[in-house]
Design a protein around this motif. Structure first.
Motif, PDB file in Angstrom:
ATOM      1  N   GLN A   1     -16.220 -27.487 -17.029  1.00  0.00           N
ATOM      2  CA  GLN A   1     -16.372 -27.430 -18.474  1.00  0.00           C
ATOM      3  C   GLN A   1     -15.037 -27.021 -19.070  1.00  0.00           C
ATOM      4  OE1 GLN A   1     -19.562 -24.717 -19.274  1.00  0.00           O
ATOM      5  NE2 GLN A   1     -21.065 -25.950 -18.174  1.00  0.00           N
ATOM      6  N   GLU A   2     -14.649 -27.689 -20.147  1.00  0.00           N
ATOM      7  CA  GLU A   2     -13.362 -27.432 -20.786  1.00  0.00           C
ATOM      8  C   GLU A   2     -13.569 -27.135 -22.261  1.00  0.00           C
ATOM      9  OE1 GLU A   2     -10.319 -27.501 -19.354  1.00  0.00           O
ATOM     10  OE2 GLU A   2     -10.931 -28.237 -17.398  1.00  0.00           O
ATOM     11  N   LYS A   3     -12.798 -26.191 -22.782  1.00  0.00           N
ATOM     12  CA  LYS A   3     -12.798 -25.911 -24.216  1.00  0.00           C
ATOM     13  C   LYS A   3     -11.716 -26.775 -24.842  1.00  0.00           C
ATOM     14  CE  LYS A   3     -11.900 -22.349 -27.621  1.00  0.00           C
ATOM     15  NZ  LYS A   3     -11.494 -20.966 -27.853  1.00  0.00           N
TER      16      LYS A   3
ATOM     17  N   TYR B   1     -13.983 -26.583 -32.539  1.00  0.00           N
ATOM     18  CA  TYR B   1     -13.747 -26.821 -31.126  1.00  0.00           C
ATOM     19  C   TYR B   1     -15.069 -27.096 -30.435  1.00  0.00           C
ATOM     20  CZ  TYR B   1     -15.164 -21.995 -30.016  1.00  0.00           C
ATOM     21  OH  TYR B   1     -15.854 -20.828 -29.869  1.00  0.00           O
ATOM     22  N   ALA B   2     -14.968 -27.595 -29.199  1.00  0.00           N
ATOM     23  CA  ALA B   2     -16.164 -27.941 -28.441  1.00  0.00           C
ATOM     24  C   ALA B   2     -15.953 -27.586 -26.980  1.00  0.00           C
ATOM     25  CB  ALA B   2     -16.477 -29.425 -28.574  1.00  0.00           C
ATOM     26  N   ILE B   3     -17.045 -27.284 -26.318  1.00  0.00           N
ATOM     27  CA  ILE B   3     -17.056 -27.141 -24.867  1.00  0.00           C
ATOM     28  C   ILE B   3     -17.643 -28.444 -24.336  1.00  0.00           C
ATOM     29  CG2 ILE B   3     -17.882 -25.810 -22.898  1.00  0.00           C
ATOM     30  CD1 ILE B   3     -16.174 -24.125 -24.734  1.00  0.00           C
TER      31      ILE B   3
ATOM     32  N   PRO C   1     -20.531 -33.270 -25.151  1.00  0.00           N
ATOM     33  CA  PRO C   1     -20.392 -31.893 -25.648  1.00  0.00           C
ATOM     34  C   PRO C   1     -21.557 -31.023 -25.194  1.00  0.00           C
ATOM     35  CG  PRO C   1     -21.149 -33.321 -27.410  1.00  0.00           C
ATOM     36  CD  PRO C   1     -20.905 -34.197 -26.212  1.00  0.00           C
TER      37      PRO C   1
ATOM     38  N   SER D   1     -25.725 -25.515 -30.167  1.00  0.00           N
ATOM     39  CA  SER D   1     -25.918 -25.591 -28.723  1.00  0.00           C
ATOM     40  C   SER D   1     -27.234 -26.267 -28.352  1.00  0.00           C
ATOM     41  CB  SER D   1     -25.868 -24.192 -28.103  1.00  0.00           C
ATOM     42  OG  SER D   1     -26.922 -23.407 -28.615  1.00  0.00           O
TER      43      SER D   1
ATOM     44  N   ASP E   1      -5.653 -31.575 -28.478  1.00  0.00           N
ATOM     45  CA  ASP E   1      -5.388 -30.845 -27.237  1.00  0.00           C
ATOM     46  C   ASP E   1      -5.136 -31.834 -26.108  1.00  0.00           C
ATOM     47  OD1 ASP E   1      -5.665 -28.396 -28.356  1.00  0.00           O
ATOM     48  OD2 ASP E   1      -7.582 -27.906 -27.421  1.00  0.00           O
TER      49      ASP E   1
ATOM     50  N   SER F   1     -10.156 -28.858 -28.550  1.00  0.00           N
ATOM     51  CA  SER F   1     -10.132 -29.107 -29.983  1.00  0.00           C
ATOM     52  C   SER F   1      -9.274 -30.351 -30.202  1.00  0.00           C
ATOM     53  CB  SER F   1      -9.590 -27.897 -30.748  1.00  0.00           C
ATOM     54  OG  SER F   1      -8.308 -27.566 -30.302  1.00  0.00           O
TER      55      SER F   1
END
Length: 103
Positions: free
Chosen positions: A11-13, A2-4, A37, A48, A18, A15
């Motif tokens: 900001q959304e989480k 998954y990614a933020i 990202p 990060s 989705d 995968s």
């Protein structure tokens, strides 16, 4: 995996596969959208660092526009007869994440 991602001012989480609602983007339904990202988690490996994140790309497909809930606004001043009723509906774009991959 998954990614933020940064989408509009939020900001959304996300995968893969989705469906996410983000702030309005000027794209047509069916267009592709690249999201920036901010953090990627791949099988326990957390990425990060900005130099490492440049190697990743998050792509999404635009599904269409949707509207948010109606917000009712009432302005009123006593003893003057002044009252005003307004309403607002925010427009959003709905997207489906199609891939999180290294470039």
């Amino acid at each position: 995996m998954y990614a933020i991602v940064r989408a509009g001012g939020r900001q959304e989480k996300v995968s893969v596969d989705d469906v996410v609602t983000i702030d309005r983007v000027a794209k047509e339904a069916g267009d592709t959208l690249n999201l920036e990202p901010l953090l990627v988690v791949d099988n326990g490996k957390v990425v990060s660092d900005a130099a490492e994140l440049n190697k990743y790309q998050v792509t999404a497909e635009v599904l269409g526009e949707v509207t948010g809930p109606k917000i009712k606004i009432l302005k009123y001043k006593s003893k003057t007869g002044y009252k005003r009723r307004l309403g607002h509906r925010q427009k959003y774009t709905q997207i489906r994440v199609t891939g999180i991959a290294a470039k």
